[in-house]
Design a protein around this motif. Structure first.
Motif, PDB file in Angstrom:
ATOM      1  N   HIS A   1       0.829  -1.202   0.000  1.00 55.11           N
ATOM      2  CA  HIS A   1       0.000   0.000   0.000  1.00 55.11           C
ATOM      3  C   HIS A   1       0.865   1.255   0.000  1.00 55.11           C
ATOM      4  N   GLY A   2       0.210   2.394  -0.282  1.00 53.98           N
ATOM      5  CA  GLY A   2       0.952   3.642  -0.365  1.00 53.98           C
ATOM      6  C   GLY A   2       1.750   3.959   0.876  1.00 53.98           C
ATOM      7  N   GLY A   3       1.162   3.733   2.038  1.00 54.52           N
ATOM      8  CA  GLY A   3       1.864   4.018   3.276  1.00 54.52           C
ATOM      9  C   GLY A   3       3.061   3.118   3.482  1.00 54.52           C
ATOM     10  N   VAL A   4       2.938   1.851   3.100  1.00 53.27           N
ATOM     11  CA  VAL A   4       4.050   0.915   3.226  1.00 53.27           C
ATOM     12  C   VAL A   4       5.199   1.348   2.319  1.00 53.27           C
ATOM     13  N   LEU A   5       4.863   1.760   1.090  1.00 52.26           N
ATOM     14  CA  LEU A   5       5.890   2.246   0.175  1.00 52.26           C
ATOM     15  C   LEU A   5       6.578   3.490   0.741  1.00 52.26           C
ATOM     16  N   GLU A   6       5.793   4.396   1.330  1.00 57.37           N
ATOM     17  CA  GLU A   6       6.395   5.584   1.934  1.00 57.37           C
ATOM     18  C   GLU A   6       7.390   5.198   3.023  1.00 57.37           C
ATOM     19  N   CYS A   7       7.023   4.256   3.860  1.00 57.81           N
ATOM     20  CA  CYS A   7       7.915   3.830   4.946  1.00 57.81           C
ATOM     21  C   CYS A   7       9.211   3.244   4.394  1.00 57.81           C
ATOM     22  N   ALA A   8       9.100   2.428   3.343  1.00 58.66           N
ATOM     23  CA  ALA A   8      10.297   1.833   2.749  1.00 58.66           C
ATOM     24  C   ALA A   8      11.207   2.904   2.167  1.00 58.66           C
ATOM     25  N   TYR A   9      10.620   3.870   1.496  1.00 62.69           N
ATOM     26  CA  TYR A   9      11.418   4.961   0.911  1.00 62.69           C
ATOM     27  C   TYR A   9      12.141   5.729   2.007  1.00 62.69           C
ATOM     28  N   ARG A  10      11.432   6.053   3.078  1.00 65.56           N
ATOM     29  CA  ARG A  10      12.055   6.792   4.183  1.00 65.56           C
ATOM     30  C   ARG A  10      13.181   5.984   4.819  1.00 65.56           C
ATOM     31  N   ALA A  11      12.953   4.684   4.997  1.00 64.30           N
ATOM     32  CA  ALA A  11      13.975   3.845   5.610  1.00 64.30           C
ATOM     33  C   ALA A  11      15.228   3.783   4.737  1.00 64.30           C
ATOM     34  N   ALA A  12      15.027   3.594   3.434  1.00 64.05           N
ATOM     35  CA  ALA A  12      16.171   3.457   2.527  1.00 64.05           C
ATOM     36  C   ALA A  12      16.934   4.757   2.351  1.00 64.05           C
ATOM     37  N   GLN A  13      16.219   5.885   2.426  1.00 60.58           N
ATOM     38  CA  GLN A  13      16.845   7.189   2.221  1.00 60.58           C
ATOM     39  C   GLN A  13      17.271   7.857   3.520  1.00 60.58           C
ATOM     40  N   GLY A  14      16.956   7.235   4.636  1.00 61.52           N
ATOM     41  CA  GLY A  14      17.309   7.818   5.925  1.00 61.52           C
ATOM     42  C   GLY A  14      16.559   9.100   6.249  1.00 61.52           C
ATOM     43  N   LEU A  15      15.320   9.197   5.796  1.00 58.95           N
ATOM     44  CA  LEU A  15      14.527  10.408   6.016  1.00 58.95           C
ATOM     45  C   LEU A  15      13.833  10.364   7.376  1.00 58.95           C
TER      46      LEU A  15
ATOM     47  N   ASP B   1       7.751  14.455   0.020  1.00 61.37           N
ATOM     48  CA  ASP B   1       7.943  15.207  -1.218  1.00 61.37           C
ATOM     49  C   ASP B   1       8.219  14.274  -2.399  1.00 61.37           C
ATOM     50  N   PHE B   2       7.731  13.051  -2.310  1.00 61.22           N
ATOM     51  CA  PHE B   2       7.894  12.065  -3.382  1.00 61.22           C
ATOM     52  C   PHE B   2       6.547  11.416  -3.639  1.00 61.22           C
ATOM     53  N   LYS B   3       6.321  11.014  -4.876  1.00 61.89           N
ATOM     54  CA  LYS B   3       5.035  10.437  -5.259  1.00 61.89           C
ATOM     55  C   LYS B   3       4.993   8.941  -4.935  1.00 61.89           C
ATOM     56  N   VAL B   4       3.794   8.471  -4.615  1.00 59.48           N
ATOM     57  CA  VAL B   4       3.552   7.051  -4.359  1.00 59.48           C
ATOM     58  C   VAL B   4       2.371   6.654  -5.242  1.00 59.48           C
ATOM     59  N   LEU B   5       2.651   6.029  -6.370  1.00 59.86           N
ATOM     60  CA  LEU B   5       1.656   5.853  -7.419  1.00 59.86           C
ATOM     61  C   LEU B   5       1.050   4.455  -7.438  1.00 59.86           C
ATOM     62  N   ASN B   6      -0.242   4.399  -7.761  1.00 57.01           N
ATOM     63  CA  ASN B   6      -0.908   3.111  -7.923  1.00 57.01           C
ATOM     64  C   ASN B   6      -0.200   2.272  -8.985  1.00 57.01           C
ATOM     65  N   ALA B   7      -0.031   0.979  -8.688  1.00 57.28           N
ATOM     66  CA  ALA B   7       0.541   0.003  -9.623  1.00 57.28           C
ATOM     67  C   ALA B   7       1.954   0.362 -10.074  1.00 57.28           C
ATOM     68  N   SER B   8       2.656   1.147  -9.266  1.00 61.16           N
ATOM     69  CA  SER B   8       4.049   1.479  -9.588  1.00 61.16           C
ATOM     70  C   SER B   8       4.980   0.382  -9.093  1.00 61.16           C
ATOM     71  N   VAL B   9       6.113   0.244  -9.788  1.00 59.51           N
ATOM     72  CA  VAL B   9       7.168  -0.682  -9.382  1.00 59.51           C
ATOM     73  C   VAL B   9       8.302   0.136  -8.786  1.00 59.51           C
ATOM     74  N   ASN B  10       8.732  -0.254  -7.597  1.00 57.64           N
ATOM     75  CA  ASN B  10       9.767   0.470  -6.869  1.00 57.64           C
ATOM     76  C   ASN B  10      10.794  -0.555  -6.414  1.00 57.64           C
ATOM     77  N   ARG B  11      12.044  -0.379  -6.801  1.00 60.93           N
ATOM     78  CA  ARG B  11      13.049  -1.433  -6.650  1.00 60.93           C
ATOM     79  C   ARG B  11      14.011  -1.131  -5.498  1.00 60.93           C
ATOM     80  N   PHE B  12      14.223  -2.152  -4.681  1.00 63.51           N
ATOM     81  CA  PHE B  12      15.121  -2.066  -3.529  1.00 63.51           C
ATOM     82  C   PHE B  12      16.028  -3.290  -3.507  1.00 63.51           C
ATOM     83  N   VAL B  13      17.132  -3.156  -2.793  1.00 60.46           N
ATOM     84  CA  VAL B  13      17.995  -4.290  -2.475  1.00 60.46           C
ATOM     85  C   VAL B  13      18.229  -4.286  -0.969  1.00 60.46           C
ATOM     86  N   VAL B  14      18.184  -5.466  -0.371  1.00 62.71           N
ATOM     87  CA  VAL B  14      18.544  -5.620   1.037  1.00 62.71           C
ATOM     88  C   VAL B  14      19.805  -6.468   1.103  1.00 62.71           C
TER      89      VAL B  14
END
Length: 221
Positions: free
Chosen positions: A162-176, A183-196
């Motif tokens: 969900h949008g909120g989950v994506l926001e949390c991941a972005y903040r965690a990865a970027q250290g925000l 100040d970043f978009k969270v779009l329906n059906a978007s693909v967002n790539r991470f590495v752990v």
């Protein structure tokens, strides 16, 4: 002697579910179980098609219907099952859920003001569900993502949430900091790539929506 261990980095395709009728009218969903609308189903099908050629080892989804429907579009063509993880649910908004933003502001002016001011420890009014503070939600969402990564070392996993989950991941990865404006978009059906890798979440790319036409909706702000 050099180790011959395989790379245990986990690749994550973190995907927001397709559009719902409530997304389109800016009605807050939270834990309420809303299905995709026709546009969301179209987006999910396009998502499944564009990812069909990608090496995905595992598909996991929030247990809410809008996420499961989107995940099933990815898994179906591969003959894969979708693992359901309730910890990937959207934030629970308590008494805000099911309301338009204007209705929230009118009914809960103090709580709405704290939410808009990004008070990450503000308690939400009780509704059909008990709300979470943003800090509680962040810990749950990031913990769920990291747990999935730890469970699939060296694999590529598609996580539909969900949008909120994506926001949390972005903040965690970027250290925000959690208190900063989004100040970043969270779009329906978007693909967002991470590495752990070695317990660290790293952002690779954000907001891939080239597979979708027309433009898709941003998350509620």
């Amino acid at each position: 002697m050099q180790s011959n261990d395989k790379n245990t980095a986990t690749t994550i395709l973190l995907i927001r579910h397709g559009e719902t009728a409530w997304n389109a009218e800016r009605r807050l969903q939270g834990h309420l179980d809303i299905a995709l609308n026709a546009e969301g189903a179209r987006q999910a099908a396009l998502l499944g098609a564009v990812l069909a050629s990608e090496p995905i080892d595992h598909v996991v989804s929030s247990d809410l219907l809008r996420a499961r429907q989107t995940a099933e579009a990815i898994a179906h063509s591969r003959g894969m099952a979708v693992e359901v993880d309730p910890a990937l649910r959207e934030r629970c908004y308590g008494g805000f859920e099911g309301l338009l933003y204007s209705e929230i502001a009118a009914r809960f002016p103090l709580e709405f003001a704290a939410w808009q001011a990004r008070d990450v420890d503000a308690v939400l009014p009780l509704g059909a569900n008990r709300g979470e503070t943003f800090r509680q939600f962040y810990d749950r969402a990031v913990g769920a993502i990291m747990g999935q990564a730890a469970g699939h070392p060296g694999k590529t996993i598609a996580i539909v949430a969900h949008g909120g989950v994506l926001e949390c991941a972005y903040r965690a990865a970027q250290g925000l900091p959690l208190e900063t404006p989004r100040d970043f978009k969270v779009l329906n059906a978007s693909v967002n790539r991470f590495v752990v890798e070695e317990g660290v979440l790293r952002l690779v790319s954000w907001g891939e929506v080239e597979h979708l036409r027309p433009a898709v909706l941003d998350d509620l702000t």
